[in-house]
Design a protein around this motif. Sequence first.
Motif: not given
Length: 197
Positions: A9-30
């Motif tokens: 994985l490239q750094p942008s791939d890892r960042l995309a995964r992190g943003l994905g999990w962050l979005g899912i977590g915050l979205g579920l909270y909202q």
Amino acid sequence: MNLDRSRSLQPSDRLARGLGWLGIGLGLYQLLAPRSVTRALGVEGAEAVVRSCGARGVATGIGALTVNPKPALWARSAGDALDLAALLVLLADRDHPKRGSVKLALLAVGASTAASLYCAQAQTRRHSYQSGRTPDYSGRSGFPQGVKRARGAAAGGGLSTRPAALPSPARSPGPRTPASTSRPTSTGYVRGSDYDY
């Protein structure tokens, strides 16, 4: 055979995964606790808007975990820009009771927007490179001087003499050491052998 795919994985791939999990977590909270969000920002009664933001966050988060996260990252960036605009409207109200919380939310959403935009641009560059036109190598033979010349070289016509794999000991430079006829000792060491320095 265990292949660790995370190493490729490239750094942008890892960042995309992190943003994905962050979005899912915050979205579920909202989605599950919209009243706590509206209470913290001082916008009670806007639970439906918070739930729609949560659904958007979950959807774009799942999209960011796919093989091509580019569309989801651009959608997330657009959604973050809308959130920034809404928070700026709240901050413009001087009499808003939760201005401190709005400022903190503005900082967090601003950082998330910057990361999403950076990652979306990096993924766009990567996928546009990978989806480019494949070069046509059908006219190449693999022989820079042509196939006819390569056939002659294999038969001996192209090479004058075949080099020896190793030089002959009789032709090597340097003084000669006479071989010793002593018997090996108990350790297997032979005097006058190659192990003498």
